[in-house]
Design a protein around this motif. Structure first.
Motif, mmCIF file in Angstrom:
data_model
loop_
_atom_site.group_PDB
_atom_site.id
_atom_site.type_symbol
_atom_site.label_atom_id
_atom_site.label_comp_id
_atom_site.label_asym_id
_atom_site.label_seq_id
_atom_site.Cartn_x
_atom_site.Cartn_y
_atom_site.Cartn_z
ATOM 1 N N HIS A 105 3.975 -10.768 59.904
ATOM 2 C CA HIS A 105 3.250 -10.942 61.164
ATOM 3 C C HIS A 105 4.113 -10.663 62.387
ATOM 4 N N SER A 106 5.407 -10.507 62.209
ATOM 5 C CA SER A 106 6.288 -10.311 63.356
ATOM 6 C C SER A 106 6.540 -8.844 63.674
ATOM 7 N N VAL A 107 5.871 -7.931 62.961
ATOM 8 C CA VAL A 107 6.069 -6.505 63.228
ATOM 9 C C VAL A 107 4.738 -5.805 63.494
ATOM 10 N N ILE A 108 4.849 -4.682 64.180
ATOM 11 C CA ILE A 108 3.719 -3.783 64.412
ATOM 12 C C ILE A 108 4.109 -2.438 63.813
ATOM 13 N N LEU A 129 5.116 17.148 60.424
ATOM 14 C CA LEU A 129 5.988 15.983 60.463
ATOM 15 C C LEU A 129 5.160 14.717 60.664
ATOM 16 N N ALA A 130 5.377 13.732 59.836
ATOM 17 C CA ALA A 130 4.705 12.433 59.989
ATOM 18 C C ALA A 130 5.775 11.398 60.308
ATOM 19 N N THR A 131 5.478 10.543 61.272
ATOM 20 C CA THR A 131 6.438 9.513 61.655
ATOM 21 C C THR A 131 5.787 8.137 61.604
ATOM 22 N N TYR A 132 6.585 7.167 61.228
ATOM 23 C CA TYR A 132 6.181 5.760 61.223
ATOM 24 C C TYR A 132 7.186 5.003 62.068
ATOM 25 N N ARG A 133 6.708 4.002 62.781
ATOM 26 C CA ARG A 133 7.590 3.181 63.615
ATOM 27 C C ARG A 133 7.260 1.714 63.356
ATOM 28 N N VAL A 134 8.239 0.988 62.833
ATOM 29 C CA VAL A 134 8.103 -0.443 62.579
ATOM 30 C C VAL A 134 8.792 -1.155 63.737
ATOM 31 N N THR A 135 8.003 -1.840 64.569
ATOM 32 C CA THR A 135 8.505 -2.443 65.796
ATOM 33 C C THR A 135 8.368 -3.955 65.747
ATOM 34 N N ASN A 136 9.367 -4.639 66.255
ATOM 35 C CA ASN A 136 9.349 -6.090 66.358
ATOM 36 C C ASN A 136 8.386 -6.494 67.471
ATOM 37 N N LYS A 137 7.499 -7.454 67.215
ATOM 38 C CA LYS A 137 6.540 -7.891 68.234
ATOM 39 C C LYS A 137 7.213 -8.595 69.403
ATOM 40 N N LYS A 138 8.268 -9.355 69.145
ATOM 41 C CA LYS A 138 8.916 -10.124 70.213
ATOM 42 C C LYS A 138 9.834 -9.273 71.075
#
Length: 156
Positions: A105-108, A129-138
């Motif tokens: 729950h802490s990532v987007i 090209l495909a990209t993914y981004r795992v970002t911290n919500k805080k």
């Protein structure tokens, strides 16, 4: 002359002061586990992408990595069909059920391609090209990027 054992008061005060300064600087880095969850979820996503690619090669048919927040938030599913019917899901060898990766729950998680596929040779489909981004919500400055190369399907 008698030799005294132990530390002087000045030495003890200096050591305690230096320890306190080091703890004040280092403690915030270890108490907030958010970056660890972000990196952990990015590692799981990278492993899921590799599993999809290897399954596509082994089965000699397309495997799709579906990331659709509108249907099921914060998840990625693996299917043999872009519509992901019940009979078309990739089986998770751990659970013997449908392969669905649910993020903490802490990532987007954001993706440039909501239905990335891998063909029977392991290449990305569509061929871009495909990209993914795992970002911290805080803290949005804490993120991990994952790329899938167009022609080769190389994941990094």
């Amino acid at each position: 002359m008698i030799k005294a054992d132990g530390f002087t008061l000045v030495e003890l005060v200096v050591v305690i002061a230096l320890t306190g300064i080091m703890m004040a600087v280092a403690a915030p880095r270890f108490t907030s586990g958010d970056i660890f969850e972000t990196r952990g979820d990015a590692g799981l996503l990278s492993s899921t992408l590799r599993y999809a690619q290897k399954t596509a090669i082994a089965q000699r048919k397309k495997v799709f990595v579906l990331h659709n927040d509108a249907v099921e938030p914060n998840t990625v599913s693996l299917c043999f069909d872009p519509n992901c019917g019940a009979a078309q899901v990739v089986i998770n060898p751990e659970t013997a059920g449908a392969y669905v990766l649910t993020f903490s729950h802490s990532v987007i998680v954001g993706s440039s391609n909501k239905a990335l596929g891998f063909d029977g040779l392991g290449r990305a489909d569509p061929n871009e090209l495909a990209t993914y981004r795992v970002t911290n919500k805080k803290n949005e400055l804490q993120f991990v990027g994952i790329s899938v190369e167009a022609n080769t399907g190389y994941i990094h």
